[in-house]
Design an enzyme around this catalytic site. Structure first.
Site: not given
Ligand SMILES: [Zn+2]
Length: 869
Positions: A142, A276-280, A312-313, A316
């Protein structure tokens, strides 16, 4: 995606997409993708067969690809010619004959690059616990970078199933969205075949591998995994325990059980300038500083940060992954909702943390700052190019989105709102939506359709300002008038504009009860009468749930000052924020903010002091390098020193997390103001590090090191550099590198800049160091970067190139800076990538307008007495 540096990371770059979205005549159904990475050579090879559905007969098939070298392309097993349009990031196949509607197969082979910044498949280098070098591979798609991994229909609406497989070196562990089956191959390598995913968007696919450790817990039927580089997996225990509670919480809240068999949380060493982080889906990627708790350097605020980012993640996984925005113009729905949910879930699961009041202090102020200037934009706006997609990840999308969702929830009430979210999830799961489809599932808001109220906040930029006039009380009922307008920090945003603002009016009764109050809708620009049961001090926007600034007439404000200690914490913090902002905009005198601040007692809630400390720091920043700076720093220090003296340097057993947090803020603030006492303490702590690496308690470590760095003599700076070079923890090292830039002594700044031309640090760390310099000396940081543009560009992720260098000048008070930024952008950036430059110039102009406006009042204030009041 979780953004950590909202303002500076505002970016745009990369090639402009000639046309917008892909044709819908051919859509993917199932991707079968296989890759073989060569981590050493930083390349990979790939092949795929995609089952597609032809919806309309066509001779051309268009999909995305970027930076891929495509070998062969076939359509239904027959080779077909392909054309790559690098600028448009598209691959077009020309079929020999028209493809009939129905199922077909398209296949590709290719080679691609493993990047060294977080886009597509990327490598992160680090030092192992035993001192040997390590390299981990992971993906970040993303947005929109899945096309750097494989040819794909790389838009959120093209949902499909994915079957991913990878060749992985012996001894390594690989992770993807679904669990994998491993077979050993004759050459000793391993073949990982991951299970087929549910239908999902391409930007959520994930692959990671390396010398990794995995630890799991179970919640119901779902396996929750913690994946880290070898030797630190136990630092993930807190995140793992939090994730378990959150999974239970969200299963209930969304009314849909988490749909995958497992959910991994992968900790990547290093950092990104962008996120900082990603919700794969099922494989959430975090940088270590947002996921791991290292007892040597972590503090109470680390727990909060970890919990918030994980919340948060994980939100998602439903809101974003299960139901996805149709196109990037509705990104706010993903990010605003996840940001709101992170705060709600954190508040519900850790009530002592005051997450709701912290939201008022931070997210609300973050959004309203930029939203009150000429450079704001509506939450929902047209997005076409990759530039514009990257730009969308800003504080309007996140923080204003969060505030607007929160306003709607608090007006509708928590349970009916949740029921609407459950209906939305049930109706649209595995699908894509636009914003109005969410509004459609929510019950009316104060008797009006949600969409009608919400659109005022999502389709136009700007912050409402509601003013209360002429409150009088008779027969136990208060009457007053409310009038609204637009709140603006600069001339361009001081325009006539209205909203329909849902607002709660409260009364602080003579007996101190807050039971009375009323919910009203304020619309139109003419004063409207309101009545509220009860007599006493009227509190506008009680609870600060509405996205609006509020102003009182003289009598109303005097009553607020008098009753300040009896207001709820959200209202105390919000009042400080509103009064500071209204002074900044020229809507009222600074003396009103000073009067409220003077009501914050030394033993007030830590969050109030955090707010005051932040406002003093902003105020000081406006006058950095000007004649009033020194006196203002002394004034700020005199205000904060008694508070630090009261709470002390040492963390007490069982103290509230806010106290630990404000201690850090106070030390760092006083350290940056040059407080002699705090600077001397910092020197003493750091001197002890030579014999005792644990000399600085983790709870104040960051603030003490920052104070030391700010006030360092050249010899002390050299000592800090030695400590930095010896540090092995990637998180601690990144922190230290940034601190090398913030010294007040210009000789140290020169040495910091010289370091940027050596190979002492990684590209990411050098970017962090330069950003550190910009915190103290924005002009020097910008000038250096402009003179070394190619070098700096080499450190940056593609999505940050257009914004990074110009952003360094954001804090500048030099009248020449806007001209320099314009000249730099014109000379070095294509027209389509100049928006971040315009934005920075807008922020500088707003800062200057505020500084000019406040100068007389600030000069008066710093000249009046020196006692701590
Ligand atoms: Zn997010």
């Amino acid at each position: 995606m979780k953004k950590l540096v909202a303002l500076l990371a505002l970016t745009a770059s990369g090639p402009a997409l000639a046309q917008g979205q892909l044709p819908k005549s051919v859509v993917p159904v199932l991707y079968d993708i296989s890759v073989t990475p060569d981590a050493k050579a930083l390349t990979f090879s790939g092949s795929e067969t995609v089952t597609v559905d032809v919806r309309e007969a066509t001779r051309t098939v268009v999909l995305n690809g970027a930076d891929l070298s495509i070998g062969t392309a076939t359509w239904d097993n027959k080779p077909v010619p392909h054309r790559v349009d690098a600028a448009a990031q598209q691959v077009t196949l020309t079929l020999p004959a028209e493809a009939r509607p129905g199922r077909h197969q398209v296949a590709f082979t290719w080679t691609g690059k493993i990047n060294q910044s977080a886009a597509g498949l990327f490598a992160t280098d680090y030092t192992n616990v035993d001192g040997t070098p390590g390299r981990m591979l992971a993906t970040q798609f993303e947005a929109p970078d899945a096309r750097r991994f494989a040819p794909m229909w790389d838009e959120p609406a093209f949902k499909a199933k994915f079957r991913l497989s990878a060749v992985v070196p012996a001894g390594q562990l690989a992770i993807s969205n679904m669990p994998g089956q491993v077979t050993r191959r004759a050459d000793g390598t391993q073949f990982y075949a991951f299970g087929e995913t549910p239908i999902m968007s391409s930007y959520l696919l994930f692959l990671g591998m390396g010398d990794l450790e995995r630890k799991t817990v179970k919640e119901g039927n779902v396996e929750i995994g913690m994946v880290t580089r070898r030797g630190v997996v136990d630092q993930g225990d807190y995140a793992l325990a939090s994730a378990r509670k959150l999974l239970r919480y969200y299963n209930d809240y969304f009314g849909q059980p988490y749909p995958l068999p497992k959910m991994d949380m992968i900790a990547g060493p290093g950092s990104s300038q962008f996120f900082g982080a990603m919700e794969n889906w099922g494989a959430i990627f975090y940088f270590e500083n947002t996921l791991l708790f290292d007892p040597k350097i972590s503090t109470a605020s680390t727990y909060q940060r970890i919990h918030t980012v994980v919340a948060h993640e994980m939100a998602h996984q439903w809101f974003g992954d299960l139901v996805t925005m149709r196109w990037w113009d509705d990104l706010w729905l993903n990010e605003g909702f996840a940001s709101w949910m992170e705060s709600k879930a954190t508040n519900d699961l850790n009530p002592g943390w005051q997450a709701r009041a912290e939201e008022v202090a931070e997210a609300r102020e973050g959004a309203m700052g930029i939203d009150a200037t000429a450079v704001t934009h509506p939450i929902v706006r047209p997005v076409q190019t990759p530039d514009q997609i990257s730009e969308s990840f800003d504080s309007i999308t996140y923080a204003k989105g969060q505030a607007v969702i929160g306003m709607i929830e608090s007006t509708i009430d928590a349970d009916p709102f949740r029921d609407g979210i459950r209906r939305y999830m049930a109706k649209y799961k595995y699908n894509n939506t636009v914003t109005d489809q969410l509004w459609g599932e929510l019950p009316p808001l104060a008797g009006r359709p949600v969409a009608e109220v919400a659109r005022g906040f999502t389709l136009q930029g700007g912050v409402p300002l509601v003013t209360l006039q002429g409150a009088t009380c008779a027969n136990g009922v208060t009457t007053a008038r409310l009038v609204q307008g637009r709140f603006g920090l600069d001339a361009a945003s001081k325009q006539p504009q209205t909203w329909t603002v849902p607002l709660r009016l409260g009364v602080v009764g003579q007996a101190g009860n807050q039971a009375e109050g009323a919910s009203v809708l304020v619309s139109g620009a003419t004063p409207a009468p309101v009545t509220v049961k009860g007599c006493g001090t009227l509190v506008l926007n009680q609870g600060k749930g509405s996205y609006t600034r509020t102003r009182y007439d003289d009598a109303g404000h005097a009553a607020i000052v008098r009753d300040y200690p009896r207001l709820a914490l959200e209202d105390r913090v919000g009042q400080l924020g509103d009064d500071f902002a209204l002074a900044s905009s020229g809507d009222q005198d600074l003396s009103r903010w000073i009067a409220v601040m003077d009501r914050v007692a030394p033993d007030a809630e830590a969050l109030e002091w955090q707010m005051v400390s932040g406002e003093l720091s902003r105020l000081t920043g406006y006058y950095e390098g000007t004649p009033v700076e020194r006196a203002l720093r002394a004034k700020a220090a005199a205000k904060l020193e008694p508070v630090l003296a009261r709470i002390g340097y040492d963390q007490r057993q069982g103290e509230a997390v806010q106290v630990t947090n404000v201690r850090e803020d106070l030390i760092a603030g006083l350290g940056s103001y040059g407080s002699a006492e705090v600077a001397a303490r910092a020197r003493a702590y750091v001197a002890r590090l030579a014999t005792d690496p644990a000399a600085i308690p983790p709870a104040i470590r960051g603030a003490i090191l920052a104070t030391y760095a700010s006030n360092a003599t050249p010899a002390e700076w050299d000592a800090l550099l030695a400590i930095t070079k010896a540090e092995r923890s990637p998180v601690a090292k990144n922190q230290l590198v940034g601190l090398l830039g913030i010294a007040r002594d210009p000789a140290n700044t020169a040495k910091a800049l010289a370091l940027l031309e050596t190979d002492s640090f990684t590209a990411q760390q050098k970017a962090g160091l330069l950003r550190g310099v910009s915190r103290r000396y924005p002009d020097r940081a910008f000038d250096w970067a402009a003179a070394h543009r190619a070098t700096v560009d080499g450190w940056l992720e593609s999505s940050t190139k257009a914004g990074f260098i110009v952003g360094l000048g954001t804090g500048s008070n030099d009248p020449a800076m806007p001209g320099k930024i314009t000249a730099f952008a014109n000379a070095n950036l294509p027209e389509a990538s100049r928006q971040p430059a315009r934005r920075t110039i807008g922020i500088i102009a707003a800062r200057k307008a505020i500084a000019d406006r406040l100068r007389p009042a600030v000069t008066r204030w710093v000249g009046s007495g020196t006692a701590a009041n």
